[in-house]
Structure formats: C-alpha cells, structure tokens
Design a protein around this motif. Sequence first.
Motif, PDB file in Angstrom:
ATOM      1  N   ARG A 137     -39.938  78.122   3.693  1.00  0.00           N
ATOM      2  CA  ARG A 137     -40.982  77.151   3.898  1.00  0.00           C
ATOM      3  C   ARG A 137     -41.500  76.371   2.543  1.00  0.00           C
ATOM      4  O   ARG A 137     -41.896  75.254   2.400  1.00  0.00           O
ATOM      5  CB  ARG A 137     -42.475  78.103   4.260  1.00  0.00           C
ATOM      6  N   GLU A 138     -41.512  77.131   1.121  1.00  0.00           N
ATOM      7  CA  GLU A 138     -41.779  76.516   0.052  1.00  0.00           C
ATOM      8  C   GLU A 138     -41.103  75.373  -0.409  1.00  0.00           C
ATOM      9  O   GLU A 138     -41.156  74.778  -1.300  1.00  0.00           O
ATOM     10  CB  GLU A 138     -41.776  77.815  -0.947  1.00  0.00           C
ATOM     11  N   ALA A 139     -39.637  75.378   0.313  1.00  0.00           N
ATOM     12  CA  ALA A 139     -38.971  74.765  -0.406  1.00  0.00           C
ATOM     13  C   ALA A 139     -39.207  73.387   0.117  1.00  0.00           C
ATOM     14  O   ALA A 139     -39.054  72.255  -0.872  1.00  0.00           O
ATOM     15  CB  ALA A 139     -37.159  74.813   0.365  1.00  0.00           C
ATOM     16  N   GLU A 140     -39.824  73.123   0.962  1.00  0.00           N
ATOM     17  CA  GLU A 140     -40.396  71.592   1.309  1.00  0.00           C
ATOM     18  C   GLU A 140     -41.427  71.083   0.387  1.00  0.00           C
ATOM     19  O   GLU A 140     -41.404  70.014  -0.098  1.00  0.00           O
ATOM     20  CB  GLU A 140     -41.092  71.765   2.706  1.00  0.00           C
ATOM     21  N   LEU A 141     -42.237  72.307  -0.005  1.00  0.00           N
ATOM     22  CA  LEU A 141     -43.471  71.708  -1.098  1.00  0.00           C
ATOM     23  C   LEU A 141     -42.616  71.539  -2.335  1.00  0.00           C
ATOM     24  O   LEU A 141     -43.065  70.593  -3.257  1.00  0.00           O
ATOM     25  CB  LEU A 141     -44.294  72.726  -1.220  1.00  0.00           C
ATOM     26  N   ARG A 142     -41.830  72.452  -2.811  1.00  0.00           N
ATOM     27  CA  ARG A 142     -41.113  72.259  -4.240  1.00  0.00           C
ATOM     28  C   ARG A 142     -39.931  71.493  -4.078  1.00  0.00           C
ATOM     29  O   ARG A 142     -40.002  71.074  -5.573  1.00  0.00           O
ATOM     30  CB  ARG A 142     -40.685  74.041  -4.640  1.00  0.00           C
TER      31      ARG A 142
END
Length: 202
Positions: A137-142
């Motif tokens: 999920r965080e890959a999209e933000l980071r």
Amino acid sequence: MSSEKITRRQQILEALAHMLEASPGARITTAALAREVGFSEAALYRHFPSKSKMFEGLIEFIEEAIFSRVALILRDEPSALSRCQKILHLLLAFCERNPGITRLLTGDALTGETERLHGRILQLFDRLETQMRQILREAELREDLRPVLPLGGAANLLLASAEGRIVQYVRSGFKRKPTEYWEEQWPVLTSGFFRETLVPVR
C-alpha cells in the motif's frame, strides 16, 4: 524470575525443539521430554504448567525472532519490493536454521493440541500478510507503484510462495532447503508485479 529459572525454561524449550527435529511425525510426550532434559516430569511442570504452554513458549520465540528483524528491515530498506524480498527470505532462513520449530509453523507438530496453539500460528501468518499488504500500500505513496493484483491478492501471492517452500521443507524431512532456488525464483515471481501509477501532469 531468577536466572536459574530462565535457564531451566530455556533448556526445556531447546530440548523440545531438538525432539521436534529429531523425530519428524512423532508425538512428543512429557515423559520423553523429561528424559531428554534430564529431570523429572514434576520438574517440567514447575516451569510450564502444560505441554501446551511449552509449545506456546516456542511460538513466542518465533514471533520475537521474526518480527524484531522485520522492524529492522522496515527501518533500513527503502523500496517495497526489497522489503518484501528480505522479509520472506528472513522467514525462509529462520525455518532452515530451526527445522524442529518449523514443524509448529506448518501445524505438523500441533496435531491433537489445543485450538489456541493453531490460532497463534494462524495469527502469526496473518500478521506477516498484513505487514506485506501495508508495504505494498505504501509503495503507491512512496514510489508511485501499485501491484497489478488487488493489495490482498498481491500480499497473499508473495507469502503463499514462501509458505509452500516451508511445507516442502517439513514434508521432505528437512532435506529440501527452503532457501534453495529462492534468489533465482524471486525476480521471476515479481516480474510484472507492479505497474506505475498515473501521476497527474502539473
């Protein structure tokens, strides 16, 4: 708790782990465990009220060993794919170094034991899968990356691949190493795993 009591508890847990490794498929009795450790069953029960609590002690060891290292990976690794790869390699390498304890993770050693123990193992794997899902999920933000599968399916695919190797390890009598081929398989498993998210033009 005195250091002697901690040492005795440690002795019992190490002996239990050794017996799980030395006798795959065999049911371990407290009488046999007492002989292995070198003191009476009554002495065993002074440190653990039941065999179930002994298994629980090993499960707590697994949780602490894995999740303390997961925290370090999350701290040190910036990319999502690298985080996932290192967490799963950690799990496989831990199993390879602790074959007897791995029988707890597959449920092989818990036949006839309390439902609570099975629940603890289920919870451990659920926690790992939740962690993977959070990383993805965080890959999209980071990193502006999103798995081509829905998050739940993507996290499940990665963990299931590692779990399959753990099951093979136990089924082979600890001959088929869980880390064997993993480095070569990982790039194939994750090829096309992510797609870039659309970044709006400013």
